[in-house]
Design a protein around this motif. Sequence first.
Motif, PDB file in Angstrom:
ATOM      1  N   ILE A 119      29.274  -8.045 -21.906  1.00 15.48           N
ATOM      2  CA  ILE A 119      27.909  -8.516 -21.683  1.00 15.48           C
ATOM      3  C   ILE A 119      27.105  -7.529 -20.849  1.00 15.48           C
ATOM      4  O   ILE A 119      25.950  -7.221 -21.158  1.00 15.48           O
ATOM      5  CB  ILE A 119      27.940  -9.916 -21.028  1.00 15.48           C
ATOM      6  N   TYR A 120      27.710  -7.017 -19.776  1.00 14.47           N
ATOM      7  CA  TYR A 120      26.993  -6.060 -18.934  1.00 14.47           C
ATOM      8  C   TYR A 120      26.770  -4.742 -19.676  1.00 14.47           C
ATOM      9  O   TYR A 120      25.695  -4.139 -19.587  1.00 14.47           O
ATOM     10  CB  TYR A 120      27.753  -5.825 -17.632  1.00 14.47           C
ATOM     11  N   LEU A 121      27.785  -4.303 -20.428  1.00 13.57           N
ATOM     12  CA  LEU A 121      27.612  -3.084 -21.226  1.00 13.57           C
ATOM     13  C   LEU A 121      26.565  -3.302 -22.312  1.00 13.57           C
ATOM     14  O   LEU A 121      25.754  -2.413 -22.604  1.00 13.57           O
ATOM     15  CB  LEU A 121      28.947  -2.669 -21.846  1.00 13.57           C
ATOM     16  N   GLY A 122      26.578  -4.500 -22.909  1.00 19.00           N
ATOM     17  CA  GLY A 122      25.608  -4.807 -23.956  1.00 19.00           C
ATOM     18  C   GLY A 122      24.183  -4.840 -23.444  1.00 19.00           C
ATOM     19  O   GLY A 122      23.247  -4.434 -24.144  1.00 19.00           O
ATOM     20  N   ALA A 123      23.986  -5.341 -22.208  1.00 22.43           N
ATOM     21  CA  ALA A 123      22.645  -5.352 -21.620  1.00 22.43           C
ATOM     22  C   ALA A 123      22.112  -3.942 -21.467  1.00 22.43           C
ATOM     23  O   ALA A 123      20.918  -3.670 -21.696  1.00 22.43           O
ATOM     24  CB  ALA A 123      22.672  -6.061 -20.260  1.00 22.43           C
ATOM     25  N   ILE A 124      23.001  -3.009 -21.114  1.00 21.53           N
ATOM     26  CA  ILE A 124      22.595  -1.604 -20.961  1.00 21.53           C
ATOM     27  C   ILE A 124      22.287  -0.983 -22.317  1.00 21.53           C
ATOM     28  O   ILE A 124      21.243  -0.323 -22.488  1.00 21.53           O
ATOM     29  CB  ILE A 124      23.714  -0.811 -20.249  1.00 21.53           C
ATOM     30  N   THR A 125      23.178  -1.181 -23.298  1.00 16.45           N
ATOM     31  CA  THR A 125      22.942  -0.564 -24.611  1.00 16.45           C
ATOM     32  C   THR A 125      21.708  -1.159 -25.297  1.00 16.45           C
ATOM     33  O   THR A 125      20.963  -0.444 -25.969  1.00 16.45           O
ATOM     34  CB  THR A 125      24.167  -0.737 -25.528  1.00 16.45           C
ATOM     35  N   THR A 126      21.464  -2.464 -25.109  1.00 17.00           N
ATOM     36  CA  THR A 126      20.287  -3.080 -25.724  1.00 17.00           C
ATOM     37  C   THR A 126      19.006  -2.557 -25.088  1.00 17.00           C
ATOM     38  O   THR A 126      18.019  -2.292 -25.782  1.00 17.00           O
ATOM     39  CB  THR A 126      20.356  -4.619 -25.585  1.00 17.00           C
ATOM     40  N   ASP A 127      18.992  -2.407 -23.767  1.00 19.60           N
ATOM     41  CA  ASP A 127      17.812  -1.872 -23.087  1.00 19.60           C
ATOM     42  C   ASP A 127      17.511  -0.443 -23.539  1.00 19.60           C
ATOM     43  O   ASP A 127      16.355  -0.063 -23.718  1.00 19.60           O
ATOM     44  CB  ASP A 127      18.016  -1.887 -21.567  1.00 19.60           C
ATOM     45  N   LEU A 439      13.060  -8.759 -17.843  1.00 20.75           N
ATOM     46  CA  LEU A 439      14.412  -8.961 -17.327  1.00 20.75           C
ATOM     47  C   LEU A 439      15.267  -9.809 -18.266  1.00 20.75           C
ATOM     48  O   LEU A 439      16.326 -10.281 -17.871  1.00 20.75           O
ATOM     49  CB  LEU A 439      14.349  -9.640 -15.956  1.00 20.75           C
ATOM     50  N   ARG A 440      14.793 -10.004 -19.500  1.00 20.64           N
ATOM     51  CA  ARG A 440      15.485 -10.934 -20.392  1.00 20.64           C
ATOM     52  C   ARG A 440      16.933 -10.525 -20.626  1.00 20.64           C
ATOM     53  O   ARG A 440      17.844 -11.356 -20.540  1.00 20.64           O
ATOM     54  CB  ARG A 440      14.741 -11.049 -21.723  1.00 20.64           C
ATOM     55  N   GLY A 441      17.173  -9.279 -20.941  1.00 22.90           N
ATOM     56  CA  GLY A 441      18.539  -8.824 -21.199  1.00 22.90           C
ATOM     57  C   GLY A 441      19.446  -9.035 -20.003  1.00 22.90           C
ATOM     58  O   GLY A 441      20.592  -9.485 -20.134  1.00 22.90           O
ATOM     59  N   LYS A 442      18.919  -8.731 -18.803  1.00 22.85           N
ATOM     60  CA  LYS A 442      19.718  -8.876 -17.578  1.00 22.85           C
ATOM     61  C   LYS A 442      19.968 -10.355 -17.260  1.00 22.85           C
ATOM     62  O   LYS A 442      21.079 -10.743 -16.897  1.00 22.85           O
ATOM     63  CB  LYS A 442      18.990  -8.217 -16.401  1.00 22.85           C
ATOM     64  N   THR A 443      18.919 -11.186 -17.377  1.00 14.72           N
ATOM     65  CA  THR A 443      19.066 -12.606 -17.058  1.00 14.72           C
ATOM     66  C   THR A 443      20.022 -13.291 -18.024  1.00 14.72           C
ATOM     67  O   THR A 443      20.878 -14.097 -17.624  1.00 14.72           O
ATOM     68  CB  THR A 443      17.693 -13.314 -17.089  1.00 14.72           C
ATOM     69  N   VAL A 444      19.876 -12.999 -19.312  1.00 18.12           N
ATOM     70  CA  VAL A 444      20.771 -13.585 -20.310  1.00 18.12           C
ATOM     71  C   VAL A 444      22.212 -13.136 -20.063  1.00 18.12           C
ATOM     72  O   VAL A 444      23.158 -13.918 -20.222  1.00 18.12           O
ATOM     73  CB  VAL A 444      20.311 -13.222 -21.736  1.00 18.12           C
ATOM     74  N   ALA A 445      22.391 -11.870 -19.651  1.00 17.74           N
ATOM     75  CA  ALA A 445      23.736 -11.372 -19.343  1.00 17.74           C
ATOM     76  C   ALA A 445      24.353 -12.143 -18.183  1.00 17.74           C
ATOM     77  O   ALA A 445      25.521 -12.550 -18.235  1.00 17.74           O
ATOM     78  CB  ALA A 445      23.674  -9.883 -19.010  1.00 17.74           C
ATOM     79  N   LEU A 446      23.574 -12.353 -17.123  1.00 22.12           N
ATOM     80  CA  LEU A 446      24.071 -13.110 -15.972  1.00 22.12           C
ATOM     81  C   LEU A 446      24.391 -14.552 -16.361  1.00 22.12           C
ATOM     82  O   LEU A 446      25.412 -15.116 -15.944  1.00 22.12           O
ATOM     83  CB  LEU A 446      23.033 -13.087 -14.843  1.00 22.12           C
ATOM     84  N   ALA A 447      23.506 -15.147 -17.178  1.00 17.83           N
ATOM     85  CA  ALA A 447      23.715 -16.533 -17.596  1.00 17.83           C
ATOM     86  C   ALA A 447      24.962 -16.665 -18.460  1.00 17.83           C
ATOM     87  O   ALA A 447      25.760 -17.604 -18.299  1.00 17.83           O
ATOM     88  CB  ALA A 447      22.489 -17.033 -18.356  1.00 17.83           C
ATOM     89  N   ARG A 448      25.139 -15.736 -19.388  1.00 14.08           N
ATOM     90  CA  ARG A 448      26.315 -15.813 -20.263  1.00 14.08           C
ATOM     91  C   ARG A 448      27.595 -15.601 -19.470  1.00 14.08           C
ATOM     92  O   ARG A 448      28.633 -16.202 -19.776  1.00 14.08           O
ATOM     93  CB  ARG A 448      26.209 -14.778 -21.387  1.00 14.08           C
ATOM     94  N   ASN A 449      27.539 -14.753 -18.450  1.00 14.51           N
ATOM     95  CA  ASN A 449      28.736 -14.552 -17.645  1.00 14.51           C
ATOM     96  C   ASN A 449      29.003 -15.737 -16.721  1.00 14.51           C
ATOM     97  O   ASN A 449      30.151 -15.985 -16.349  1.00 14.51           O
ATOM     98  CB  ASN A 449      28.650 -13.252 -16.852  1.00 14.51           C
TER      99      ASN A 449
END
Length: 540
Positions: A119-127, A439-449
């Motif tokens: 999830i954290y890696l995905g937030a970086i690659t998506t951004d 911050l959508r990618g980061k917030t969704v990453a935190l929520a999913r984790n």
Amino acid sequence: MSVEKATTVAGDHIEVADDATYNLVSTTEDARLAIEAEHQLKLIPAIRKNYKACFWSMVISLTIIMDGYDGALLGSLSAFPSFTSHFGEYVNAKSGYQIPAHWQLALGCSSSVGNIVGIYLGAITTDRLGYKRSLLLWMAWLTGCIFISFFATHISVIFTGELLCGMSWGVFATMAPPYAAELCPVVLRGLVEVWIVMCWGIGQLLSFSVLLTLNTDNSNWGWRIPFAVQWVWPVIIVPLVFFAPESPWWLIRKGDRVAAEKVVKRLSSKDTSDDEIRRTVALMIETNHIEKDMDEGIGFLDCFRQSNIWRTEISCAAWSAQLWCGFVISSYSTYFYELAGLKSSDAYKMSVGQGGLHVLFNIISIPVVSKVGRRHLYITGLTAMGLFMFLIGFVSLAPESIAVGYASSVLYLLWNCTYELTVGPAAYILVSEVSSTRLRGKTVALARNAYNLSLLINYFVGPYILNPTEGNWKGKTGFLTGGINILFLIWSFFRLPETKGRTFAELDILFSKRELKARDFRSYDVDITEHAKQKSVTAE
């Protein structure tokens, strides 16, 4: 359209000062008109006008089928004869072969641990790469990692394979909801997010069906084929993704208004005017500038600053509630059916029925989420689900029998139907709506984790609560789970605002008003033009 751009690097993003196309007054007015148009748009006309956007959001959401499939697979292996006979230990004539509790725990945690990292890696690659290229990258990773589980000779190898595959599933779970929300107008968000939950149900139904078909096969193929089925979906999804559009919101965050307008035009019907396209993009630009004016950065720490900390809390709690409202029992449903007194074959048939009800009630939930607010769905759903869990607990106090087993199973199915109508779809909608666009990618990453950490707790505690060689609680777990539902119900009443029918710009303004209480969001009147005037006065 000729555009002159002056660019400056800000972190991983390129912020663009586009004076030729961006004018505060005209863009704010266009944004206001776009908001009015979205509020006036009804469901059926919206589908006709944005059917292409719906189609592409649904294509990307197909990745969730794999996540649902794997979750059901891992939760069912402990009761799967060919798997337990090859990797388990013989206990006694009554219990037969059982996977040791520590390996039940390890397998249950494997995918979730991979999710957390992915999830954290995905937030970086998506951004950095966008939704489309990031999805293709992680789909290739998944295709390779499936080989590890398929050719496993020891349960530890399956653990490794599922952990690595889980990295991709984590990315897909956090990518599909925001992509769907960014492509479609407000009135369609509930519809496309329900499709995501339906994809999860399709994955579970497929998993239960495959396991039921192979339930009597005690050869190595009995447990290997379920892993091999996972190769089917990349073959279907990857060719479609090559033709999918990038999110116009991501393009605006990258400063490419021209490309964003092209995407919006491509996603709109032929009768959409150039003025409508311009206003739609203007609303994206205005939303981006509102968030910049709130001194919002683009890092993970910014999710815990100012008004964003409440948005992060809502996202994390809303997604975590999906697991806590069915604590332990929902994570080991097939195993629960078996422990309640059903035969192994009957337990899988019950699971297949559960998967079918999942899809059916997701379809029924479409008009429900279109009419009912997210806050009401949570409050009503948690109340009903808590009641069903307490009933499971009381039924388990009766002497063990097949009738008690079926009664407990039916009550759980009723719990599941309520879940699919309320908290199940509402969580995905909330997470995609409540975060700011930057911050959508980061917030969704935190929520999913937060969800994955809750899943780890479920998987860790589950075997030691349910396993006959450990706690042997069985249906009495309903008392504990019912109590947890009450705690989330209290949180929902005081902390969960209503987001239904609000554009991202309106939600930015609502969350910026710190004195506003959760229950007042629904009735508060937002004027984006007035907000722009106040912003200008403050700047002067």
